[in-house]
Design a protein around this motif. Structure first.
Motif, PDB file in Angstrom:
ATOM      1  N   GLU A 111       9.577  -3.460   4.778  1.00 25.72           N
ATOM      2  CA  GLU A 111       8.325  -3.402   4.015  1.00 25.72           C
ATOM      3  C   GLU A 111       8.328  -4.437   2.886  1.00 25.72           C
ATOM      4  O   GLU A 111       9.156  -4.358   1.973  1.00 25.72           O
ATOM      5  CB  GLU A 111       8.145  -2.022   3.407  1.00 25.72           C
ATOM      6  N   PRO A 112       7.409  -5.401   2.910  1.00 23.47           N
ATOM      7  CA  PRO A 112       7.347  -6.387   1.830  1.00 23.47           C
ATOM      8  C   PRO A 112       6.932  -5.743   0.501  1.00 23.47           C
ATOM      9  O   PRO A 112       6.081  -4.844   0.471  1.00 23.47           O
ATOM     10  CB  PRO A 112       6.262  -7.368   2.304  1.00 23.47           C
ATOM     11  N   VAL A 113       7.550  -6.196  -0.561  1.00 24.84           N
ATOM     12  CA  VAL A 113       7.158  -5.812  -1.920  1.00 24.84           C
ATOM     13  C   VAL A 113       6.708  -7.104  -2.607  1.00 24.84           C
ATOM     14  O   VAL A 113       7.523  -7.836  -3.166  1.00 24.84           O
ATOM     15  CB  VAL A 113       8.325  -5.177  -2.696  1.00 24.84           C
ATOM     16  N   PRO A 114       5.421  -7.428  -2.538  1.00 25.41           N
ATOM     17  CA  PRO A 114       4.960  -8.714  -3.059  1.00 25.41           C
ATOM     18  C   PRO A 114       4.914  -8.731  -4.583  1.00 25.41           C
ATOM     19  O   PRO A 114       4.944  -7.678  -5.241  1.00 25.41           O
ATOM     20  CB  PRO A 114       3.554  -8.831  -2.473  1.00 25.41           C
ATOM     21  N   VAL A 115       4.829  -9.922  -5.123  1.00 26.32           N
ATOM     22  CA  VAL A 115       4.600 -10.077  -6.559  1.00 26.32           C
ATOM     23  C   VAL A 115       3.161  -9.662  -6.847  1.00 26.32           C
ATOM     24  O   VAL A 115       2.221 -10.091  -6.169  1.00 26.32           O
ATOM     25  CB  VAL A 115       4.831 -11.532  -6.998  1.00 26.32           C
ATOM     26  N   VAL A 116       2.968  -8.820  -7.835  1.00 25.24           N
ATOM     27  CA  VAL A 116       1.632  -8.359  -8.186  1.00 25.24           C
ATOM     28  C   VAL A 116       0.899  -9.477  -8.927  1.00 25.24           C
ATOM     29  O   VAL A 116       1.420 -10.050  -9.884  1.00 25.24           O
ATOM     30  CB  VAL A 116       1.709  -7.096  -9.073  1.00 25.24           C
ATOM     31  N   ALA A 117      -0.310  -9.789  -8.472  1.00 23.95           N
ATOM     32  CA  ALA A 117      -1.109 -10.826  -9.115  1.00 23.95           C
ATOM     33  C   ALA A 117      -1.467 -10.411 -10.537  1.00 23.95           C
ATOM     34  O   ALA A 117      -1.597  -9.221 -10.846  1.00 23.95           O
ATOM     35  CB  ALA A 117      -2.372 -11.091  -8.309  1.00 23.95           C
ATOM     36  N   SER A 118      -1.632 -11.405 -11.407  1.00 20.76           N
ATOM     37  CA  SER A 118      -1.971 -11.154 -12.806  1.00 20.76           C
ATOM     38  C   SER A 118      -3.257 -11.893 -13.160  1.00 20.76           C
ATOM     39  O   SER A 118      -3.423 -13.071 -12.822  1.00 20.76           O
ATOM     40  CB  SER A 118      -0.835 -11.623 -13.717  1.00 20.76           C
ATOM     41  N   VAL A 119      -4.169 -11.178 -13.824  1.00 19.98           N
ATOM     42  CA  VAL A 119      -5.439 -11.756 -14.267  1.00 19.98           C
ATOM     43  C   VAL A 119      -5.620 -11.434 -15.741  1.00 19.98           C
ATOM     44  O   VAL A 119      -5.398 -10.289 -16.160  1.00 19.98           O
ATOM     45  CB  VAL A 119      -6.629 -11.203 -13.468  1.00 19.98           C
ATOM     46  N   ALA A 120      -6.027 -12.435 -16.522  1.00 22.52           N
ATOM     47  CA  ALA A 120      -6.295 -12.235 -17.943  1.00 22.52           C
ATOM     48  C   ALA A 120      -7.768 -12.528 -18.214  1.00 22.52           C
ATOM     49  O   ALA A 120      -8.240 -13.632 -17.945  1.00 22.52           O
ATOM     50  CB  ALA A 120      -5.414 -13.145 -18.798  1.00 22.52           C
TER      51      ALA A 120
END
Length: 277
Positions: free
Chosen positions: A101-110
């Motif tokens: 199961e991939p655990v991707p990097v969570v995208a970040s928005v400001a």
């Protein structure tokens, strides 16, 4: 440290990983069903049994990381002297199926500026599995009476994102708090603040994208200042303005927010695809 803590550390460090779980065991195998291992590009935690089985799982997991796989995969191996791989032979006599199961990097928005458009945008983006930073120099814009408690009550009560609030007299200082790869959206109440944030974003390493709300005349004034400050055409081209998808002309805050959110989600997917190549 258990496997869950290992995953949390990878998430905190913004490092992609793959969880390898012994999903099914038939006959004899080095580990029982449920055994887990966490694999990143350069680290391992836990074990699913060592030997050929584990080496094959690690290789598959790292291949998934290399291509940016988003969907889980199954890997079935027969453990007998008649089943060989480049990693050798295991003669336990059983068969195992592992779930990767991939655990991707969570995208970040400001989002800089939580006015009418900013709040509507936060409501939309808050429904995504992202890290959402909401920044404003005005305390009342981030007050619980206005936005509620993210994930619990108010306009952001149904948020699934990790919502982080930043009330900062100098809003561009938030760029030092957000992680590399953050998508920056600028829509404050003050054009001076907007310009300061855009200029700071252009000078911040690792910013994924910069979007600015405003008219063409506003951007023309910004361009003049930014050129005088030493920013070249390549730098100016990094700023998308007016930000959003084409074809939505409404000036209603909710409509603008839909347009901006749609483009931001496109950019998140484009960045994920580019990173995987």
């Amino acid at each position: 440290m258990d496997w869950l803590e290992a995953v949390q550390r990878h998430r905190a460090a913004r490092t992609p990983a793959v969880i390898v779980t012994m999903a099914a065991v038939r006959g004899h195998a080095p580990r029982n069903g449920g055994a887990k291992m966490v694999v990143s590009t350069d680290a391992l935690f836990g074990t699913v049994g060592g030997g050929n089985l584990e080496a094959t799982a690690i290789a598959r997991a790292r291949a998934m990381l290399a291509r940016g796989a988003a969907e889980p995969e199954l890997l079935t191996l027969t453990l007998s002297e008649k089943s060989t791989t480049e990693y050798g032979v295991q003669c336990c006599g059983g068969e195992v199926t592992m779930l990767l199961e991939p655990v991707p990097v969570v995208a970040s928005v400001a989002v800089f500026g939580i006015g009418h458009v900013g709040l509507e945008l936060a409501r939309i983006l808050g429904r995504q599995q992202i890290e959402l930073h909401l920044i404003d120099s005005r305390a009342e814009m981030l007050a619980p009476e206005r936005i509620g408690v993210p994930g619990s009550s108010g306009p952001l009560g149904d948020a699934e994102a990790t919502v982080l609030l930043h009330r900062l007299p100098v809003p561009e200082s938030a760029l030092m708090l957000v992680p590399p790869g953050t998508h920056v959206l600028v829509m404050t109440h003050d054009h001076v603040e907007d310009l300061a944030i855009v200029e700071a974003a252009l000078g911040t390493d690792g910013v994924a994208s910069i979007g600015l709300i405003g008219s063409r005349s506003k951007w023309a004034r910004f361009v003049q200042h930014l050129r005088e400050s030493g920013h070249d055409d390549a730098a100016l081209a990094r700023v998308a303005t007016p930000v959003g998808i084409a074809g939505i002309d409404s000036k209603d805050p909710a409509a603008i927010a839909v347009s901006v959110a749609a483009r931001t989600l496109q950019q998140i997917e484009e960045r994920a695809a580019a990173t995987a190549q």
